[in-house]
Design a protein around this motif. Structure first.
Motif, PDB file in Angstrom:
ATOM      1  N   VAL A  88      50.377  53.870  69.657  1.00 54.36           N
ATOM      2  CA  VAL A  88      49.901  55.078  68.976  1.00 54.36           C
ATOM      3  C   VAL A  88      51.101  55.996  68.732  1.00 54.36           C
ATOM      4  O   VAL A  88      51.742  56.440  69.692  1.00 54.36           O
ATOM      5  CB  VAL A  88      48.844  55.825  69.818  1.00 54.36           C
ATOM      6  CG1 VAL A  88      48.392  57.097  69.099  1.00 54.36           C
ATOM      7  CG2 VAL A  88      47.650  54.931  70.121  1.00 54.36           C
ATOM      8  N   ALA A 129      51.550  60.688  69.554  1.00 56.52           N
ATOM      9  CA  ALA A 129      50.526  60.607  70.605  1.00 56.52           C
ATOM     10  C   ALA A 129      50.139  61.947  71.218  1.00 56.52           C
ATOM     11  O   ALA A 129      49.135  62.027  71.924  1.00 56.52           O
ATOM     12  CB  ALA A 129      50.980  59.648  71.703  1.00 56.52           C
ATOM     13  N   GLY A 141      46.410  61.713  67.891  1.00 60.25           N
ATOM     14  CA  GLY A 141      47.070  60.787  68.805  1.00 60.25           C
ATOM     15  C   GLY A 141      46.547  60.818  70.229  1.00 60.25           C
ATOM     16  O   GLY A 141      46.257  59.770  70.811  1.00 60.25           O
ATOM     17  N   THR A 191      55.913  59.443  71.492  1.00 56.99           N
ATOM     18  CA  THR A 191      56.057  60.875  71.226  1.00 56.99           C
ATOM     19  C   THR A 191      57.533  61.204  71.286  1.00 56.99           C
ATOM     20  O   THR A 191      58.300  60.513  71.937  1.00 56.99           O
ATOM     21  CB  THR A 191      55.265  61.724  72.244  1.00 56.99           C
ATOM     22  OG1 THR A 191      55.457  63.115  71.934  1.00 56.99           O
ATOM     23  CG2 THR A 191      55.745  61.500  73.669  1.00 56.99           C
ATOM     24  N   ALA A 205      49.735  57.643  63.367  1.00 60.73           N
ATOM     25  CA  ALA A 205      49.132  58.977  63.283  1.00 60.73           C
ATOM     26  C   ALA A 205      50.129  60.021  62.789  1.00 60.73           C
ATOM     27  O   ALA A 205      49.832  61.216  62.787  1.00 60.73           O
ATOM     28  CB  ALA A 205      48.554  59.388  64.638  1.00 60.73           C
TER      29      ALA A 205
END
Ligand SMILES: [Zn+2]
Ligand SMILES: [Zn+2]
Length: 333
Positions: free
Chosen positions: A165, A168, A173, A191, A232
């Motif tokens: 993801v 995040a 996320g 991230t 995302a």
């Protein structure tokens, strides 16, 4: 009642407006919570061609039925509206694909939305919320969690697969991470911020903070790569997302932070790696209902960065643009 009204392109104010009027098939709901989303910023900026003015902004909400002209709903029902209002009669609606409805209206865009004390919603756009799902979680379902669910369903996610993801810590996320986990995946979160990584770690198997995250994903998967990536963020991370996939992997594209930016997709790469790219327009009513059922098991926690009253809406917008937050920004009328 009070509402956030866009009165011309790029301009809004919190003002008093008349109570919404109902037609047959409509339901009046009292808004318990509404949530902010990047889509609001685009609607506010007049990015969509079908904006009507004035319009009440907001497309994420949970509320309680006050009055109903649709026999499927009665006063006291707790409900969430979809992002759009399907006509319920077109070819797509008949096939249960109401997210593609050819006559759909969009809340906050060409029909009044939910940054208000009350809202008129067509019964075709409503889904009842199970008692086990609190308001703060339900409000995040149609635009956030059910979107991710729909994407993972189309990606054919199976138990034990690895899901990456990106973004995040964002509103999408941080809930995508939890949903993928609830669906039995091994989850790797990406991230940029080490501080945020500390918070995210509690929900995932691994967190990566490197910009070139594909190499780390490969290392964490014995050189194979991820089965699925939930993108995302958008163009800034898409290249690394594609590189993170295993052969035959699937990428679900949800985020798009730079809507005008294009991405040079190399077809040779797509072909030789046998990759599936999945788009993701709004969720169907069935996706929302299925997601709510999954959430009633209590496996996903709503991550709310802050809650603002309606008349502090401009502060809420400023806060949403602030990069240090984790999770969603709510409005409580
Ligand atoms: Zn949204
Ligand atoms: Zn339709």
């Amino acid at each position: 009642m009070k509402a956030v009204v866009i009165y011309e392109r790029g301009k809004y104010e919190v003002r008093d407006v008349p109570m919404p009027r109902l037609n047959d098939g409509d339901v009046l709901i009292k808004i318990n919570y509404a949530a902010l989303c990047y889509r609001d910023l685009l609607q506010l900026a007049g990015y969509y061609p079908r904006m009507k003015y004035p319009v009440i902004l907001g497309h994420e909400a949970v509320g309680v039925v006050i009055e109903s002209r649709d026999p499927r709903f009665k006063p006291g029902d707790r409900v969430v509206p979809l992002l759009h209002e399907p006509d319920g009669t077109c070819e797509f609606c008949m096939r249960g694909l109401d997210s593609y409805c050819i006559n759909a209206l969009s809340y906050g865009e060409n029909v009044d939305g939910f940054f208000a004390e009350y809202a008129r919603v067509s019964g075709n756009a409503l889904v009842k919320v199970p008692n086990e799902v609190p308001d703060e979680l339900a409000v995040l379902v149609p635009c956030v969690i059910a979107m991710v669910y729909k994407g993972l369903k189309r990606a054919g996610l199976t138990h034990g697969e690895t899901v990456v993801v990106t973004g995040a810590s964002g509103g999408v996320g941080i809930h995508a991470v939890q949903l993928a986990k609830a669906l039995g995946a091994r989850v790797i979160a990406v991230t940029r911020s080490p501080d945020k990584a500390k918070f995210i770690r509690q929900f995932t198997d691994d967190v990566i903070t490197e910009q070139r995250f594909s190499k780390v994903v490969k290392d964490l998967t014995n050189g194979v790569g991820a089965d699925v990536v939930i993108e995302a963020v958008g163009t800034p991370t898409l290249d690394e997302s594609l590189k993170s996939l295993r052969s035959g992997g699937r990428v679900v594209v949800i985020g798009n932070v730079n809507p005008d930016e294009s991405y040079p997709l190399r077809l040779g790469y797509l072909i030789l790696k046998d990759v599936v790219v999945i788009g993701n327009v709004r969720s169907n009513r069935s996706d929302v209902a299925e997601t709510l059922r999954i959430l009633s098991r209590g496996l996903v926690r709503p991550i709310v960065a802050a809650t603002y009253p309606l008349d502090k809406f401009s502060d809420a917008l400023d806060f949403m643009r602030n990069n240090s937050r984790i999770g969603k920004v709510l409005i409580k009328p």
